[in-house]
Design a protein around this motif. Structure first.
Motif, PDB file in Angstrom:
ATOM      1  N   PRO A   1       2.280  12.002  -4.680  1.00 13.87           N
ATOM      2  CA  PRO A   1       3.749  12.030  -4.791  1.00 13.87           C
ATOM      3  C   PRO A   1       4.399  13.078  -3.892  1.00 13.87           C
ATOM      4  N   ASP A   2       3.677  14.122  -3.505  1.00  9.03           N
ATOM      5  CA  ASP A   2       4.270  15.156  -2.656  1.00  9.03           C
ATOM      6  C   ASP A   2       4.582  14.658  -1.246  1.00  9.03           C
ATOM      7  N   LEU A   3       4.011  13.528  -0.868  1.00 11.18           N
ATOM      8  CA  LEU A   3       4.246  13.028   0.490  1.00 11.18           C
ATOM      9  C   LEU A   3       5.658  12.488   0.683  1.00 11.18           C
ATOM     10  N   GLY A   4       6.249  11.982  -0.376  1.00 10.75           N
ATOM     11  CA  GLY A   4       7.576  11.397  -0.250  1.00 10.75           C
ATOM     12  C   GLY A   4       7.551  10.179   0.656  1.00 10.75           C
ATOM     13  N   ALA A   5       8.521  10.119   1.580  1.00 13.50           N
ATOM     14  CA  ALA A   5       8.610   8.981   2.499  1.00 13.50           C
ATOM     15  C   ALA A   5       7.429   8.914   3.452  1.00 13.50           C
ATOM     16  N   ALA A   6       6.733  10.060   3.633  1.00 20.99           N
ATOM     17  CA  ALA A   6       5.573  10.073   4.529  1.00 20.99           C
ATOM     18  C   ALA A   6       4.442   9.189   4.004  1.00 20.99           C
TER      19      ALA A   6
ATOM     20  N   ALA B   1     -14.646  14.742   4.161  1.00 23.62           N
ATOM     21  CA  ALA B   1     -13.211  14.578   4.416  1.00 23.62           C
ATOM     22  C   ALA B   1     -12.453  15.810   3.930  1.00 23.62           C
ATOM     23  N   TYR B   2     -11.617  16.354   4.794  1.00 19.48           N
ATOM     24  CA  TYR B   2     -10.854  17.563   4.447  1.00 19.48           C
ATOM     25  C   TYR B   2      -9.399  17.181   4.219  1.00 19.48           C
ATOM     26  N   GLY B   3      -8.924  17.328   2.990  1.00 19.86           N
ATOM     27  CA  GLY B   3      -7.539  17.005   2.673  1.00 19.86           C
ATOM     28  C   GLY B   3      -7.426  15.691   1.938  1.00 19.86           C
ATOM     29  N   ASP B   4      -6.341  15.566   1.181  1.00 20.51           N
ATOM     30  CA  ASP B   4      -6.142  14.369   0.361  1.00 20.51           C
ATOM     31  C   ASP B   4      -5.907  13.120   1.201  1.00 20.51           C
ATOM     32  N   VAL B   5      -5.105  13.257   2.260  1.00 18.02           N
ATOM     33  CA  VAL B   5      -4.772  12.077   3.070  1.00 18.02           C
ATOM     34  C   VAL B   5      -5.998  11.521   3.785  1.00 18.02           C
ATOM     35  N   PRO B   6      -6.796  12.354   4.504  1.00 15.07           N
ATOM     36  CA  PRO B   6      -8.008  11.802   5.126  1.00 15.07           C
ATOM     37  C   PRO B   6      -8.956  11.177   4.116  1.00 15.07           C
TER      38      PRO B   6
ATOM     39  N   PHE C   1       0.813  -1.214   0.000  1.00 14.46           N
ATOM     40  CA  PHE C   1       0.000   0.000   0.000  1.00 14.46           C
ATOM     41  C   PHE C   1       0.850   1.268   0.000  1.00 14.46           C
ATOM     42  N   GLY C   2       2.034   1.194   0.611  1.00 15.13           N
ATOM     43  CA  GLY C   2       2.905   2.374   0.649  1.00 15.13           C
ATOM     44  C   GLY C   2       3.227   2.930  -0.734  1.00 15.13           C
ATOM     45  N   PRO C   3       3.701   2.096  -1.684  1.00 16.04           N
ATOM     46  CA  PRO C   3       3.971   2.593  -3.038  1.00 16.04           C
ATOM     47  C   PRO C   3       2.729   3.148  -3.740  1.00 16.04           C
ATOM     48  N   GLN C   4       1.568   2.558  -3.459  1.00 15.59           N
ATOM     49  CA  GLN C   4       0.344   3.082  -4.059  1.00 15.59           C
ATOM     50  C   GLN C   4       0.043   4.486  -3.555  1.00 15.59           C
ATOM     51  N   VAL C   5       0.232   4.709  -2.255  1.00 16.30           N
ATOM     52  CA  VAL C   5       0.025   6.042  -1.699  1.00 16.30           C
ATOM     53  C   VAL C   5       1.016   7.023  -2.315  1.00 16.30           C
ATOM     54  N   ALA C   6       2.258   6.594  -2.489  1.00 18.61           N
ATOM     55  CA  ALA C   6       3.289   7.466  -3.071  1.00 18.61           C
ATOM     56  C   ALA C   6       2.946   7.848  -4.505  1.00 18.61           C
ATOM     57  N   ARG C   7       2.328   6.930  -5.266  1.00 23.27           N
ATOM     58  CA  ARG C   7       1.943   7.238  -6.639  1.00 23.27           C
ATOM     59  C   ARG C   7       0.764   8.205  -6.691  1.00 23.27           C
TER      60      ARG C   7
END
Length: 393
Positions: free
Chosen positions: A65-70, A153-158, A56-62
């Motif tokens: 992309p601005d999150l980087g390692a986060a 939901a407010y924001g891309d991550v939530p 799931f980590g690589p999918q979130v990064a794709r």
């Protein structure tokens, strides 16, 4: 009842004392309780967490992309949300089982999601089906809550996490209802066949074979279908298909083997192996125990606590080791082996010994004390049950 002239249960011939309660090691790290039921994080759960982070980590990064390692931190939050989903699923099973009066032993979250074990010999097809359905229902409820929260939901991550939480719970609810063991839908199928045929053994056998058919279906849907339509399943899909398929196959095979073993045990009846027992009060002595053997055909002597509840079994070989002149002064507890809570159960003489053997397995005990409708007590021994089933094979 057993013939008074029979030998004592086989468990007496395996060592100097009767088997005492066996304390199995915990299945992982205890993280809480639910109405007295311990909740464990299984030792294999960290492996599941690593697999999810790696996929799931690589999918979130794709996607972001601005999150980087986060992105892997977001993936870890998703891991925790999945853990909440699993525990809610298993808690629903546990609470429903408790509502029916079943004793729930533990809740475990592990590599394959989770499992709840409970004492089920008083189960009925309807109760079994309701306990099974309650888990997927909890996931469906969580998916509904996530769906309602998504628009706000407010924001891309939530939004990403809520979306993933919705889809994962919706998938788990639907997938678990497929009719094959070890999925919850398999237990529903088991209960349906059990109700129609009157045989739990037949229900397990049918649901187990349907579970194997499901494995073929899962592999065909996720791997073969993409190949036949000109596509190519990626490594992540292959990994998850292999993991889910192996889990289903092992569970289905276990159910089939359990049904085959039950079929033999079902042919053994309580009256064939029941050793008549007498219960002594807590203040009795070894002399009382020695005199109790043979009384009304008694082959077994049990000991009660201050409330009159049988809690231990006297080992006759230890009784023989106490000098006769010391027996009147020696408390019976000195020659008795304590038994786990729940080792006494109500059984009819013509009933199969299957439920008694299941109780022994759940308690980690080699014996149970059976109470017949006429109020008489008798001991059943696991070794004798297995030997009788083997003879019938």
């Amino acid at each position: 009842m057993s013939d008074p002239g029979r030998q004592r249960p086989a468990a007496y011939d395996q060592g100097p004392e009767l088997p005492t309660e066996q304390v199995s090691p915990p299945p992982g790290w205890r993280i809480g309780t639910l109405r007295g039921t311990p909740i464990y994080l299984g030792r294999s759960w960290p492996l599941l967490a690593v697999i999810i982070l790696a996929t799931f980590g690589p999918q979130v990064a794709r996607v972001l992309p601005d999150l980087g390692a986060a992105a892997y931190l977001v993936a870890f939050v998703y891991v925790l949300l999945l853990l909440v989903s699993v525990l809610a699923h298993e808690a629903a099973h546990a609470l429903t089982a408790q509502a029916f009066g079943h004793r729930v032993h533990r809740i475990v979250a592990d590599l394959m999601g989770g499992h709840t074990t409970y004492q089920s010999e008083t189960n009925t097809p309807a109760r079994s089906a309701l306990v099974a359905v309650s888990g997927p229902a909890a996931n469906a409820l969580l998916a509904g809550v996530a769906w309602l929260l998504l628009p706000g939901a407010y924001g891309d991550v939530p939004a990403l996490l809520l979306g993933a939480f919705f889809y994962s719970n919706a998938f788990v609810a639907a997938f678990n209802l497929l009719p094959g063991l070890p999925l919850d839908g398999g237990f529903v199928l088991d209960a349906l066949v059990w109700k129609l045929t009157g045989s739990r053994t037949t229900g397990l056998l049918v649901a187990g074979w349907c579970g194997r058919v499901l494995v073929v279906g899962v592999v065909a849907w996720f791997l073969l279908l993409p190949l036949l339509t000109g596509g190519s399943p990626d490594l992540v899909m292959v990994l998850w298909t292999a993991l889910i398929g192996s889990f289903l196959w092992v569970g289905a095979t276990s159910a089939i083997r359990s049904a085959q073993a039950r079929r033999l045990v079902d042919r053994v009846h309580v009256a064939e192996l029941l050793h008549p027992a007498v219960v002594l009060p807590a203040g009795a002595t070894v002399a009382d125990a020695a005199a109790a053997y043979g009384r009304d055909g008694a082959q077994v002597v049990a000991v009660a606590d201050d409330r009159g509840v049988p809690v231990a079994v006297v080992d006759p070989r230890v009784v023989q080791q106490v000098p006769v002149h010391q027996q009147p002064q020696t408390p019976v507890s000195a020659v008795a082996a304590a038994q786990p809570d729940g080792w006494t159960m109500d059984l009819t003489p013509d009933a199969p010994v299957t439920t008694a053997l299941e109780r022994m397995a759940q308690l980690g005990s080699a014996v149970v004390l059976a109470r017949t409708p006429d109020g008489r007590l008798g001991l059943l021994d696991a070794g004798e049950i297995e030997a009788a089933a083997a003879r019938r094979a």
